[in-house]
Design an enzyme around this catalytic site. Structure first.
Site, PDB file in Angstrom:
ATOM      1  N   SER A 208      50.049  31.143  46.450  1.00 40.26           N
ATOM      2  CA  SER A 208      51.437  31.170  45.978  1.00 40.26           C
ATOM      3  C   SER A 208      52.419  31.164  47.155  1.00 40.26           C
ATOM      4  O   SER A 208      53.596  30.899  46.978  1.00 40.26           O
ATOM      5  CB  SER A 208      51.673  32.439  45.165  1.00 40.26           C
ATOM      6  OG  SER A 208      51.378  33.574  45.964  1.00 40.26           O
TER       7      SER A 208
ATOM      8  N   CYS B 186      43.930  32.918  46.586  1.00 40.85           N
ATOM      9  CA  CYS B 186      44.844  33.801  45.863  1.00 40.85           C
ATOM     10  C   CYS B 186      44.035  34.536  44.799  1.00 40.85           C
ATOM     11  O   CYS B 186      43.456  33.890  43.914  1.00 40.85           O
ATOM     12  CB  CYS B 186      45.945  32.955  45.221  1.00 40.85           C
ATOM     13  SG  CYS B 186      47.039  33.879  44.140  1.00 40.85           S
ATOM     14  N   ASN B 187      44.016  35.844  44.883  1.00 39.85           N
ATOM     15  CA  ASN B 187      43.272  36.641  43.889  1.00 39.85           C
ATOM     16  C   ASN B 187      43.923  36.547  42.512  1.00 39.85           C
ATOM     17  O   ASN B 187      43.233  36.463  41.499  1.00 39.85           O
ATOM     18  CB  ASN B 187      43.267  38.120  44.288  1.00 39.85           C
ATOM     19  CG  ASN B 187      42.477  38.391  45.537  1.00 39.85           C
ATOM     20  OD1 ASN B 187      41.350  38.851  45.481  1.00 39.85           O
ATOM     21  ND2 ASN B 187      43.068  38.126  46.696  1.00 39.85           N
TER      22      ASN B 187
ATOM     23  N   CYS C  14      44.653  41.041  47.597  1.00 35.89           N
ATOM     24  CA  CYS C  14      45.716  40.038  47.554  1.00 35.89           C
ATOM     25  C   CYS C  14      45.726  39.455  48.953  1.00 35.89           C
ATOM     26  O   CYS C  14      45.734  40.210  49.946  1.00 35.89           O
ATOM     27  CB  CYS C  14      47.059  40.688  47.233  1.00 35.89           C
ATOM     28  SG  CYS C  14      48.474  39.586  47.524  1.00 35.89           S
TER      29      CYS C  14
END
Ligand code: DGL
Length: 287
Positions: free
Chosen positions: A23, A86-87, A201
């Site tokens: 993101s 990205c988790n 994260c």
């Protein structure tokens, strides 16, 4: 192409194209691990900064957004492998992506609960993530499957990813706020205390020196980047690519920001240090 002596397997002599997606700038922590193992690969780093942060998005919105980005970027970059760094996205969208592109391997980033639970001596671990990752069934299943013998504090932070992003843009960040956000990770009970904190994260390793300085006691902060890099390397070899040449000269990769904003100040240097140069984003990716 070469034929490996004694095997019928074909070895691809060209470098793989690796698409790394997040993101925002957090995925650079994963990118750095992969680039260290395979410096000669062709990299495209995509940051969906137009929509950042993902941690607050409803699940159906996030699934649709990641699908849209992948449709555009896979068509453009023709990657040999895609890394969802990205988790918040990986814990949700991987089945959808694998079904949509069955021929492309997708490597995700999910909370490193298993190694933390295995290594913990106090059997008290914490998982520090975005509110989205904390809410996922995927995360709860990981804890049930690998950390049943541990007490697990699942800590969702709304602020840390934006703070990490601000830090990478050269803005001043507030120690007191960071200390407040990480405080629930540190639990003491009956003479035992938390000894492992999973950085779930990809933005959080960017703040690691702050976490270490502000932690009420020393713990092991678990960053999954090296394990993901090894996984990427393994998948590429299975796909027929030659073993990584660690001494290869890094090629200039592309960094795409979906907002279309031009990188400036410290971000330009940050990209340069990682042999990345900004390339303009397809306008269809601006929401
Ligand atoms: N870097 C992302 C992760 O690993 C999420 C940050 C966000 O967009 O909220 O979860």
């Amino acid at each position: 192409m070469l034929r490996r002596a004694g095997y019928s397997q074909i070895i691809l002599t060209r470098e793989p194209v690796i698409l790394v997606f997040d993101s925002g700038l957090g995925g650079l922590t994963v990118f750095a691990g992969i680039a260290r193992l395979r410096p000669g690969a062709d990299y495209v780093y995509v940051a969906d900064d137009a929509v950042f942060p993902y941690g607050r998005l409803e699940e159906h919105v996030l699934i649709a957004r990641v699908r849209k980005i992948m449709e555009t970027m896979i068509a453009q970059a023709q990657p040999d492998i895609v890394v969802i760094a990205c988790n918040t996205a990986s814990t949700l969208v991987l089945p959808d992506l694998r079904a949509a592109w069955p021929k492309i391997p997708f490597v995700g980033t999910v909370p490193a609960v298993k190694p933390a639970a295995l290594q913990s001596r106090s059997h008290m671990i914490s998982v520090l993530a975005t509110p989205g990752t904390v809410a996922r069934d995927y995360t709860r299943d990981l804890i049930r499957d690998y950390a049943a013998h541990c007490e697990v504090a699942l800590v969702g932070s709304r602020r840390l990813a934006p703070i990490a992003e601000a830090f990478m843009h050269g803005q001043v960040i507030d120690d007191a706020e960071i200390a407040r956000e990480i405080a629930p990770c540190f639990v003491e009970a009956q003479g035992r205390r938390t000894d492992h904190v999973v950085l779930a994260c990809t933005h959080y390793p960017l703040l690691l020196p702050h976490f270490e300085r502000l932690a009420p006691w020393p713990v092991e902060f678990v960053d999954p980047a090296p394990a993901i890099a090894r996984r990427v390397d393994h998948v590429l070899r299975e796909a027929g690519f030659a073993p990584a040449d660690h001494s290869a000269t890094p090629r200039l990769g592309a960094a795409v920001f979906t907002s279309g904003r031009e990188a400036e100040g410290p971000l330009v240097r940050l990209l340069q240090e990682r042999s990345l140069v900004q390339r303009s984003a397809p306008s269809t990716l601006m929401p």
